[in-house]
Design an enzyme around this catalytic site. Structure first.
Site, PDB file in Angstrom:
ATOM      1  N   ILE A  34     -22.847  42.521 -15.524  1.00 50.83           N
ATOM      2  CA  ILE A  34     -22.295  43.871 -15.620  1.00 50.83           C
ATOM      3  C   ILE A  34     -21.059  43.892 -16.502  1.00 50.83           C
ATOM      4  O   ILE A  34     -20.907  44.763 -17.373  1.00 50.83           O
ATOM      5  CB  ILE A  34     -21.992  44.426 -14.214  1.00 50.83           C
ATOM      6  CG1 ILE A  34     -23.300  44.638 -13.442  1.00 50.83           C
ATOM      7  CG2 ILE A  34     -21.223  45.750 -14.309  1.00 50.83           C
ATOM      8  CD1 ILE A  34     -23.110  44.972 -11.981  1.00 50.83           C
ATOM      9  N   ASP A  64     -12.928  34.274 -15.405  1.00 52.51           N
ATOM     10  CA  ASP A  64     -14.074  33.894 -14.577  1.00 52.51           C
ATOM     11  C   ASP A  64     -14.148  32.371 -14.599  1.00 52.51           C
ATOM     12  O   ASP A  64     -14.444  31.786 -15.645  1.00 52.51           O
ATOM     13  CB  ASP A  64     -15.373  34.505 -15.106  1.00 52.51           C
ATOM     14  CG  ASP A  64     -16.523  34.343 -14.105  1.00 52.51           C
ATOM     15  OD1 ASP A  64     -16.626  33.267 -13.496  1.00 52.51           O
ATOM     16  OD2 ASP A  64     -17.317  35.295 -13.947  1.00 52.51           O
ATOM     17  N   ARG A  99     -16.654  45.500  -5.127  1.00 52.31           N
ATOM     18  CA  ARG A  99     -16.578  45.774  -3.693  1.00 52.31           C
ATOM     19  C   ARG A  99     -15.132  46.140  -3.376  1.00 52.31           C
ATOM     20  O   ARG A  99     -14.197  45.544  -3.919  1.00 52.31           O
ATOM     21  CB  ARG A  99     -17.009  44.562  -2.855  1.00 52.31           C
ATOM     22  CG  ARG A  99     -18.494  44.266  -2.892  1.00 52.31           C
ATOM     23  CD  ARG A  99     -19.300  45.318  -2.168  1.00 52.31           C
ATOM     24  NE  ARG A  99     -20.719  45.002  -2.109  1.00 52.31           N
ATOM     25  CZ  ARG A  99     -21.630  45.410  -2.987  1.00 52.31           C
ATOM     26  NH1 ARG A  99     -21.246  46.145  -4.026  1.00 52.31           N
ATOM     27  NH2 ARG A  99     -22.897  45.069  -2.856  1.00 52.31           N
ATOM     28  N   ASP A 134     -15.130  53.148  -7.519  1.00 51.39           N
ATOM     29  CA  ASP A 134     -16.456  53.500  -7.011  1.00 51.39           C
ATOM     30  C   ASP A 134     -16.700  52.873  -5.651  1.00 51.39           C
ATOM     31  O   ASP A 134     -17.705  53.163  -5.010  1.00 51.39           O
ATOM     32  CB  ASP A 134     -17.545  53.042  -7.989  1.00 51.39           C
ATOM     33  CG  ASP A 134     -18.931  53.516  -7.573  1.00 51.39           C
ATOM     34  OD1 ASP A 134     -19.101  54.744  -7.401  1.00 51.39           O
ATOM     35  OD2 ASP A 134     -19.828  52.669  -7.403  1.00 51.39           O
ATOM     36  N   GLU A 174     -16.569  52.463   3.779  1.00 51.68           N
ATOM     37  CA  GLU A 174     -17.473  53.433   3.173  1.00 51.68           C
ATOM     38  C   GLU A 174     -18.469  53.945   4.214  1.00 51.68           C
ATOM     39  O   GLU A 174     -19.110  53.146   4.879  1.00 51.68           O
ATOM     40  CB  GLU A 174     -18.227  52.794   2.010  1.00 51.68           C
ATOM     41  CG  GLU A 174     -17.325  52.311   0.885  1.00 51.68           C
ATOM     42  CD  GLU A 174     -18.080  51.597  -0.224  1.00 51.68           C
ATOM     43  OE1 GLU A 174     -19.324  51.534  -0.146  1.00 51.68           O
ATOM     44  OE2 GLU A 174     -17.443  51.111  -1.154  1.00 51.68           O
ATOM     45  N   HIS A 184     -19.635  55.195  -4.311  1.00 52.43           N
ATOM     46  CA  HIS A 184     -20.470  54.000  -4.504  1.00 52.43           C
ATOM     47  C   HIS A 184     -21.779  54.386  -5.203  1.00 52.43           C
ATOM     48  O   HIS A 184     -22.877  54.033  -4.761  1.00 52.43           O
ATOM     49  CB  HIS A 184     -20.761  53.313  -3.170  1.00 52.43           C
ATOM     50  CG  HIS A 184     -21.040  51.841  -3.320  1.00 52.43           C
ATOM     51  ND1 HIS A 184     -20.568  50.906  -2.431  1.00 52.43           N
ATOM     52  CD2 HIS A 184     -21.739  51.145  -4.258  1.00 52.43           C
ATOM     53  CE1 HIS A 184     -20.971  49.696  -2.796  1.00 52.43           C
ATOM     54  NE2 HIS A 184     -21.689  49.814  -3.913  1.00 52.43           N
TER      55      HIS A 184
END
Length: 324
Positions: free
Chosen positions: A157, A176, A237, A261, A266, A284
């Protein structure tokens, strides 16, 4: 007759599962839809079932695995943070996910949130709706081509987001630990350390999976390294970003805005990050397009069929994967 339990969650389409399993499995398959959402409901619904297709709100725990005789747990999403993958492996239960069904959608959504915040679209829209008509409402706005955008994690992504951002002439950096610099360089991205990412980035997009190592990773110390014009976007998340620290940084004008998002809870109940002038919050929904939903269900159903047919599913989660 094999029995498959589907969560009564809007992302999961029973008709697609019926269609795919009818074509892919030689014997009839009993498909049931159940309200899950808790370990207790999961145990009640999945007792005697071969497969369960679960949602984000249902924890698949060691207790649930011991109380059932599941052969496969399909996580109808990219992440598996609500599934005890290690416990499943110990019990011979296959866990699958659908890692690539919404790559383009989430990347596009993250870039959309970034630009909505960067260009002050929410303050402008609210002001015009209230009778205002002044460019000064959105101040300050900085030119994107003069900025550095940081990507926290560099999976599929984030890579797609880097491709989308490449046309805006911003500098791109990423952190990363599981991706080397040469691979990042192929996308025009410079590999940097975690602290350097926040020191150099004007804006940060969070793409990291939720693990023990990433929970609360974007904390007060990290946010303090950003400037007062910075924007934080989170499409991974909610708990990857320390919500209290983010709220404090926004309230103190230490960063400009946040595009979210995902949230810690949630759906939210009284979350102070919702409804602020300096936040854009979506439900989300970054994953969503009609095409993505169809891919999600067809891939999940194919994984169930593979397990029922004694084959290894494409979406199998490796319990020894570094990112878990």
């Amino acid at each position: 007759m094999p029995r498959v339990v589907l969560s009564a969650f809007p992302m999961i389409d029973p008709e697609t599962y019926r269609e795919v399993l009818a074509d892919a499995v030689d014997e009839p398959v009993d498909i049931e839809v159940a309200e899950l959402g808790s370990t207790e409901r999961l145990i009640e619904a999945a007792t005697g079932a071969d497969a369960v297709v679960t949602d984000i709100n249902t924890p698949v725990t060691e207790e649930a695995l011991d109380a059932t005789d599941l052969r496969v747990v399909v996580r109808s999403a990219v992440g598996v943070d609500n599934v005890d993958v290690a416990a499943a492996a110990e019990r011979g239960v296959t866990v699958t996910r659908v890692p690539d069904y919404c790559t383009d959608e989430v990347a596009t959504h993250s870039v959309s949130l970034l630009f909505a915040c960067l260009r002050s679209l929410k303050p402008y829209d609210d002001a015009v709706a209230g009778g205002g008509w002044s460019w000064e409402t959105g101040r300050p706005i900085r030119r994107v081509s003069a900025s550095t955008i940081g990507l926290l994690s560099f999976g599929p992504i984030a890579r797609r987001a880097a491709e989308q951002l490449s046309g805006f002439d911003a500098d791109l950096v990423a952190y990363d630990p599981f991706v080397d610099g040469d691979e990042m360089a192929e996308y025009g991205v410079e590999k940097v350390g975690f602290e350097t990412l926040f020191d150099r980035a004007d804006h940060v997009g969070v793409y990291a999976p939720l693990t023990d190592a990433t929970r609360g990773l974007v904390d007060a110390d990290a946010l303090a390294r950003l400037s007062e014009d910075s924007i934080v976007v989170n499409v991974s998340r909610g708990p990857v970003v320390d919500a209290d620290a983010l709220l404090d940084a926004l309230a103190a004008d230490e960063i400009k805005a946040a595009g979210l998002d995902v949230l810690a809870e949630e759906p939210p109940e009284g979350d102070p990050l919702v409804g602020r002038d300096d936040t854009v919050v979506t439900p989300h929904a970054a994953w969503y397009s009609e095409e993505a939903r169809d891919d999600l269900n067809r891939s999940g159903a194919a994984d169930v069929a593979d397990v029922l047919n004694g084959e290894t599913p494409d979406g199998r989660v490796d319990p020894d994967a570094d990112w878990l």
